[in-house]
Design a protein around this motif. Structure first.
Motif, mmCIF file in Angstrom:
data_model
loop_
_atom_site.group_PDB
_atom_site.id
_atom_site.type_symbol
_atom_site.label_atom_id
_atom_site.label_comp_id
_atom_site.label_asym_id
_atom_site.label_seq_id
_atom_site.Cartn_x
_atom_site.Cartn_y
_atom_site.Cartn_z
ATOM 1 N N ARG A 108 0.807 -1.219 0.000
ATOM 2 C CA ARG A 108 0.000 0.000 0.000
ATOM 3 C C ARG A 108 0.847 1.279 0.000
ATOM 4 O O ARG A 108 0.318 2.369 -0.070
ATOM 5 N N CYS A 109 2.172 1.147 0.082
ATOM 6 C CA CYS A 109 3.023 2.342 0.088
ATOM 7 C C CYS A 109 3.007 3.073 -1.246
ATOM 8 O O CYS A 109 2.967 4.288 -1.284
ATOM 9 N N GLY A 110 3.067 2.340 -2.332
ATOM 10 C CA GLY A 110 3.122 2.982 -3.644
ATOM 11 C C GLY A 110 4.472 3.629 -3.898
ATOM 12 O O GLY A 110 5.157 4.055 -2.981
ATOM 13 N N ARG A 111 4.858 3.710 -5.140
ATOM 14 C CA ARG A 111 6.173 4.245 -5.489
ATOM 15 C C ARG A 111 6.257 5.745 -5.254
ATOM 16 O O ARG A 111 7.168 6.229 -4.609
ATOM 17 N N ARG A 112 5.324 6.490 -5.802
ATOM 18 C CA ARG A 112 5.411 7.948 -5.755
ATOM 19 C C ARG A 112 5.479 8.487 -4.341
ATOM 20 O O ARG A 112 6.184 9.438 -4.059
ATOM 21 N N ARG A 113 4.757 7.875 -3.453
ATOM 22 C CA ARG A 113 4.709 8.376 -2.077
ATOM 23 C C ARG A 113 5.868 7.869 -1.237
ATOM 24 O O ARG A 113 6.095 8.361 -0.143
ATOM 25 N N SER A 114 6.610 6.880 -1.718
ATOM 26 C CA SER A 114 7.603 6.217 -0.875
ATOM 27 C C SER A 114 9.038 6.328 -1.347
ATOM 28 O O SER A 114 9.948 6.022 -0.601
ATOM 29 N N GLU A 115 9.266 6.741 -2.564
ATOM 30 C CA GLU A 115 10.612 6.675 -3.129
ATOM 31 C C GLU A 115 11.656 7.435 -2.304
ATOM 32 O O GLU A 115 12.740 6.938 -2.070
ATOM 33 N N GLY A 116 11.332 8.639 -1.835
ATOM 34 C CA GLY A 116 12.289 9.403 -1.024
ATOM 35 C C GLY A 116 12.660 8.688 0.261
ATOM 36 O O GLY A 116 13.830 8.645 0.643
ATOM 37 N N GLY A 117 11.663 8.110 0.943
ATOM 38 C CA GLY A 117 11.926 7.379 2.185
ATOM 39 C C GLY A 117 12.727 6.116 1.951
ATOM 40 O O GLY A 117 13.604 5.766 2.747
ATOM 41 N N VAL A 118 12.442 5.426 0.849
ATOM 42 C CA VAL A 118 13.183 4.207 0.511
ATOM 43 C C VAL A 118 14.632 4.563 0.207
ATOM 44 O O VAL A 118 15.570 3.895 0.670
ATOM 45 N N GLN A 119 14.836 5.622 -0.533
ATOM 46 C CA GLN A 119 16.190 6.060 -0.858
ATOM 47 C C GLN A 119 16.952 6.448 0.411
ATOM 48 O O GLN A 119 18.118 6.096 0.579
ATOM 49 N N ALA A 120 16.294 7.138 1.332
ATOM 50 C CA ALA A 120 16.934 7.528 2.592
ATOM 51 C C ALA A 120 17.303 6.299 3.425
ATOM 52 O O ALA A 120 18.385 6.244 4.024
ATOM 53 N N ALA A 121 16.414 5.307 3.457
ATOM 54 C CA ALA A 121 16.705 4.077 4.209
ATOM 55 C C ALA A 121 17.915 3.362 3.614
ATOM 56 O O ALA A 121 18.804 2.918 4.335
#
Length: 149
Positions: free
Chosen positions: A102-115
């Motif tokens: 349910r995260c979706g790419r557009r809403r999550s990409e920045g957080g995934v990159q930071a992790a």
């Protein structure tokens, strides 16, 4: 003489930590999926943020080695948990941040990159071809690199 009015009994509930082994094709444990569920009469499923924060709190209190037997811990991570970086309370070399459907790419990409920049391994939960998170695949860690330290 006045008698006190009866008080309603309030059952306190608290999350329960659960763990499930992640097995290799030859049935060896390679990692542990850690998650929380409600207890008592509370719904079986907690809100995603509450469940993840309860899991992280339990891992910090009890210890990753105790609960995960030296294997990496897969922690469910919602979009909100990515944005707050709550998972950063755990050591990156012992944790895999598991991005929910349910995260979706557009809403999550920045957080995934930071992790990933913070040293965390990334997994995409229940990923299938054509998934909305397909653009996050480059951030995902191969299963070989998460199965052994």
């Amino acid at each position: 003489m006045d008698t006190p009015a009866p008080t309603a009994s309030v059952e306190k509930t608290s999350p329960c930590i659960a763990r499930q082994p992640i097995l290799t094709s030859d049935r060896r444990s390679s990692a542990t999926n850690c998650f929380s569920r409600g207890s008592g009469t509370e719904s079986v499923y907690l809100r995603p943020e509450r469940a993840t924060s309860a899991t992280i709190d339990a891992l910090n209190m009890v210890g990753l080695d105790v609960l995960c037997d030296g294997h990496p811990a897969f922690i469910n991570c919602s979009r909100q948990m990515l944005l707050t970086e709550y998972f950063a309370l755990l050591p990156p070399n012992e944790v895999v941040v598991e991005i929910q459907e349910r995260c979706g790419r557009r809403r999550s990409e920045g957080g995934v990159q930071a992790a990933q920049t913070g040293g965390y391994s990334i997994a995409l939960d229940n990923f299938v071809a054509g998934d909305d998170r397909e653009a996050l695949v480059p951030y995902a860690t191969s299963s070989k690199s998460t199965s052994g330290r």
